[in-house]
Design a protein around this motif. Structure first.
Motif, PDB file in Angstrom:
ATOM      1  N   GLU A  71       0.826  -1.203   0.000  1.00 55.06           N
ATOM      2  CA  GLU A  71       0.000   0.000   0.000  1.00 55.06           C
ATOM      3  C   GLU A  71       0.861   1.254   0.000  1.00 55.06           C
ATOM      4  O   GLU A  71       0.516   2.259  -0.648  1.00 55.06           O
ATOM      5  CB  GLU A  71      -0.937  -0.004   1.206  1.00 55.06           C
ATOM      6  CG  GLU A  71      -2.061  -1.025   1.109  1.00 55.06           C
ATOM      7  CD  GLU A  71      -3.014  -0.948   2.288  1.00 55.06           C
ATOM      8  OE1 GLU A  71      -3.093   0.126   2.919  1.00 55.06           O
ATOM      9  OE2 GLU A  71      -3.672  -1.951   2.579  1.00 55.06           O
ATOM     10  N   ARG A  93     -10.714  -6.062  -6.437  1.00 52.52           N
ATOM     11  CA  ARG A  93     -11.282  -4.734  -6.625  1.00 52.52           C
ATOM     12  C   ARG A  93     -10.720  -3.756  -5.600  1.00 52.52           C
ATOM     13  O   ARG A  93     -10.457  -2.587  -5.922  1.00 52.52           O
ATOM     14  CB  ARG A  93     -12.804  -4.806  -6.503  1.00 52.52           C
ATOM     15  CG  ARG A  93     -13.515  -3.524  -6.902  1.00 52.52           C
ATOM     16  CD  ARG A  93     -13.469  -3.308  -8.404  1.00 52.52           C
ATOM     17  NE  ARG A  93     -13.430  -1.889  -8.720  1.00 52.52           N
ATOM     18  CZ  ARG A  93     -13.219  -1.396  -9.933  1.00 52.52           C
ATOM     19  NH1 ARG A  93     -13.001  -2.211 -10.929  1.00 52.52           N
ATOM     20  NH2 ARG A  93     -13.203  -0.096 -10.140  1.00 52.52           N
ATOM     21  N   ALA A  94     -10.508  -4.227  -4.372  1.00 51.02           N
ATOM     22  CA  ALA A  94      -9.986  -3.357  -3.313  1.00 51.02           C
ATOM     23  C   ALA A  94      -8.593  -2.845  -3.654  1.00 51.02           C
ATOM     24  O   ALA A  94      -8.256  -1.688  -3.361  1.00 51.02           O
ATOM     25  CB  ALA A  94      -9.964  -4.104  -1.981  1.00 51.02           C
ATOM     26  N   TRP A  95      -7.757  -3.698  -4.279  1.00 55.09           N
ATOM     27  CA  TRP A  95      -6.407  -3.254  -4.639  1.00 55.09           C
ATOM     28  C   TRP A  95      -6.438  -2.227  -5.763  1.00 55.09           C
ATOM     29  O   TRP A  95      -5.608  -1.306  -5.791  1.00 55.09           O
ATOM     30  CB  TRP A  95      -5.535  -4.455  -5.016  1.00 55.09           C
ATOM     31  CG  TRP A  95      -5.015  -5.175  -3.802  1.00 55.09           C
ATOM     32  CD1 TRP A  95      -5.430  -6.378  -3.322  1.00 55.09           C
ATOM     33  CD2 TRP A  95      -4.013  -4.704  -2.904  1.00 55.09           C
ATOM     34  NE1 TRP A  95      -4.746  -6.701  -2.179  1.00 55.09           N
ATOM     35  CE2 TRP A  95      -3.864  -5.691  -1.896  1.00 55.09           C
ATOM     36  CE3 TRP A  95      -3.228  -3.563  -2.844  1.00 55.09           C
ATOM     37  CZ2 TRP A  95      -2.951  -5.561  -0.851  1.00 55.09           C
ATOM     38  CZ3 TRP A  95      -2.309  -3.421  -1.799  1.00 55.09           C
ATOM     39  CH2 TRP A  95      -2.176  -4.407  -0.825  1.00 55.09           C
ATOM     40  N   ILE A  96      -7.386  -2.344  -6.670  1.00 52.33           N
ATOM     41  CA  ILE A  96      -7.558  -1.307  -7.696  1.00 52.33           C
ATOM     42  C   ILE A  96      -7.936   0.013  -7.018  1.00 52.33           C
ATOM     43  O   ILE A  96      -7.398   1.082  -7.346  1.00 52.33           O
ATOM     44  CB  ILE A  96      -8.638  -1.710  -8.715  1.00 52.33           C
ATOM     45  CG1 ILE A  96      -8.205  -2.959  -9.508  1.00 52.33           C
ATOM     46  CG2 ILE A  96      -8.957  -0.547  -9.649  1.00 52.33           C
ATOM     47  CD1 ILE A  96      -7.024  -2.754 -10.424  1.00 52.33           C
ATOM     48  N   GLU A  97      -8.831  -0.058  -6.047  1.00 49.50           N
ATOM     49  CA  GLU A  97      -9.256   1.146  -5.338  1.00 49.50           C
ATOM     50  C   GLU A  97      -8.134   1.748  -4.508  1.00 49.50           C
ATOM     51  O   GLU A  97      -8.114   2.961  -4.254  1.00 49.50           O
ATOM     52  CB  GLU A  97     -10.461   0.817  -4.453  1.00 49.50           C
ATOM     53  CG  GLU A  97     -11.712   0.462  -5.265  1.00 49.50           C
ATOM     54  CD  GLU A  97     -12.823  -0.110  -4.415  1.00 49.50           C
ATOM     55  OE1 GLU A  97     -12.584  -0.332  -3.196  1.00 49.50           O
ATOM     56  OE2 GLU A  97     -13.924  -0.341  -4.960  1.00 49.50           O
ATOM     57  N   ARG A  98      -7.161   0.924  -4.108  1.00 48.82           N
ATOM     58  CA  ARG A  98      -5.997   1.425  -3.359  1.00 48.82           C
ATOM     59  C   ARG A  98      -4.955   2.066  -4.265  1.00 48.82           C
ATOM     60  O   ARG A  98      -3.957   2.595  -3.778  1.00 48.82           O
ATOM     61  CB  ARG A  98      -5.359   0.286  -2.570  1.00 48.82           C
ATOM     62  CG  ARG A  98      -6.187  -0.206  -1.395  1.00 48.82           C
ATOM     63  CD  ARG A  98      -5.605  -1.480  -0.818  1.00 48.82           C
ATOM     64  NE  ARG A  98      -6.472  -2.038   0.208  1.00 48.82           N
ATOM     65  CZ  ARG A  98      -6.499  -3.318   0.553  1.00 48.82           C
ATOM     66  NH1 ARG A  98      -5.695  -4.187  -0.061  1.00 48.82           N
ATOM     67  NH2 ARG A  98      -7.318  -3.744   1.490  1.00 48.82           N
ATOM     68  N   GLY A  99      -5.151   1.969  -5.571  1.00 51.01           N
ATOM     69  CA  GLY A  99      -4.240   2.655  -6.480  1.00 51.01           C
ATOM     70  C   GLY A  99      -3.472   1.789  -7.444  1.00 51.01           C
ATOM     71  O   GLY A  99      -2.625   2.294  -8.187  1.00 51.01           O
ATOM     72  N   VAL A 127     -13.023  -6.589 -12.220  1.00 51.51           N
ATOM     73  CA  VAL A 127     -12.066  -5.484 -12.323  1.00 51.51           C
ATOM     74  C   VAL A 127     -11.925  -4.938 -13.739  1.00 51.51           C
ATOM     75  O   VAL A 127     -11.357  -3.860 -13.935  1.00 51.51           O
ATOM     76  CB  VAL A 127     -10.674  -5.895 -11.804  1.00 51.51           C
ATOM     77  CG1 VAL A 127     -10.747  -6.333 -10.360  1.00 51.51           C
ATOM     78  CG2 VAL A 127     -10.036  -6.978 -12.668  1.00 51.51           C
ATOM     79  N   ARG A 131      -7.711  -4.321 -16.658  1.00 49.25           N
ATOM     80  CA  ARG A 131      -7.052  -4.169 -15.355  1.00 49.25           C
ATOM     81  C   ARG A 131      -6.514  -5.490 -14.822  1.00 49.25           C
ATOM     82  O   ARG A 131      -6.046  -5.549 -13.685  1.00 49.25           O
ATOM     83  CB  ARG A 131      -8.051  -3.593 -14.326  1.00 49.25           C
ATOM     84  CG  ARG A 131      -8.461  -2.144 -14.579  1.00 49.25           C
ATOM     85  CD  ARG A 131      -7.309  -1.204 -14.317  1.00 49.25           C
ATOM     86  NE  ARG A 131      -7.673   0.186 -14.271  1.00 49.25           N
ATOM     87  CZ  ARG A 131      -8.009   0.868 -13.173  1.00 49.25           C
ATOM     88  NH1 ARG A 131      -8.040   0.256 -12.024  1.00 49.25           N
ATOM     89  NH2 ARG A 131      -8.302   2.137 -13.232  1.00 49.25           N
TER      90      ARG A 131
END
Length: 261
Positions: A71, A93-99, A127, A131
């Protein structure tokens, strides 16, 4: 078309490390061979890559305890790095949202070491195909000389061979492949030239190859063997990771077209 240098950040135990791939085993720390342990955080390397304009790099979490470091790297360069290691339907999806620019997946696609097309389609839907990167890191089997996808930190062979048919099938649902040649990973003894050539012939989407690179000449070799269709990651040989064989700035110069091919 010209092969590019792709940077990496390999994380183990929350630290940036370069590890001999074949020695990474669960519950057997005594077998682990480490070429380099950095005193710098993951964010240091992310910032360095951002400053040099190096795109398409990957952050790989080798086991647990690496999420915070990953992160930090993504915060240092949001949208500039791919992330892999433990990625699946519950967290992609959460890792995409983290950048993360893209997520990289291997083991989750192979429950019981058998490929699941249903899981691949579900992840691509979650995703987006653009991506998603499928990691086809592999080992060469002695019986028939074929490359077989390996999961669980390259310990377990799956039911998938790396070949034209497999790559075309997978490419319908992903935008790139990442291929570590696990047998030569971290050894700095040269790339698997035949695998690089085959990937250039077989893959309909971009491929990043990693494993064994030991000189800037390997960038030229990968470019020639693959017709510029395969990119190269250099790890343990690189001076920013304690190596003496490849200068990081030479790789930057290659990508910028300032180094002759």
């Amino acid at each position: 078309m010209r092969s590019q240098f792709r940077p990496c950040i390999d994380l183990h135990g929350g630290q940036v490390k370069q590890i001999v791939g074949g020695t990474l085993r669960d519950g057997d720390a005594g077998q682990l061979r480490t070429n380099f342990v950095s005193g710098q955080p993951a964010s240091y390397y992310a910032e360095l890559y951002r400053e040099r304009g190096l795109t398409g790099g990957h952050v790989i979490m080798l086991g647990g305890g690496n999420e915070e470091a990953a992160e930090q790297a993504l915060r240092a360069w949001p949208g500039g790095l791919q992330v892999g290691g433990g990625i699946g339907g519950d967290n992609a999806r959460a890792w995409i949202e983290r950048g993360a620019a893209k997520v990289i997946v291997t083991s989750w696609l192979f429950p019981g070491a058998r490929f699941s097309g249903e899981r691949l389609r579900a992840l691509a839907e979650a995703v987006g195909r653009d991506r998603l990167v499928v990691d086809l890191s592999c080992r060469r089997t002695a019986a028939d000389g074929c490359w077989v996808v390996a999961m669980d930190r390259w310990q377990t062979l799956t039911d998938m061979r790396v070949g034209r048919d497999a790559l075309h099938m997978l490419a319908e649902h992903c935008s790139e492949f990442l291929v570590h040649a696990a047998d030569v990973e971290g050894l700095c003894g040269g790339i698997d030239a035949e695998l690089v050539q085959r990937l250039g012939e077989w893959s309909p989407v971009p491929v990043t190859y990693a494993g064994g690179a030991s000189s800037i000449e390997d960038l030229r070799l990968v470019d020639r063997l693959s017709g510029g269709r395969v990119d190269l990651t250099i790890g343990s040989a690189l001076d920013i990771f304690g190596g003496t064989q490849v200068e990081f700035e030479a790789c930057v110069a290659w990508n910028q077209g300032r180094l002759e091919d």
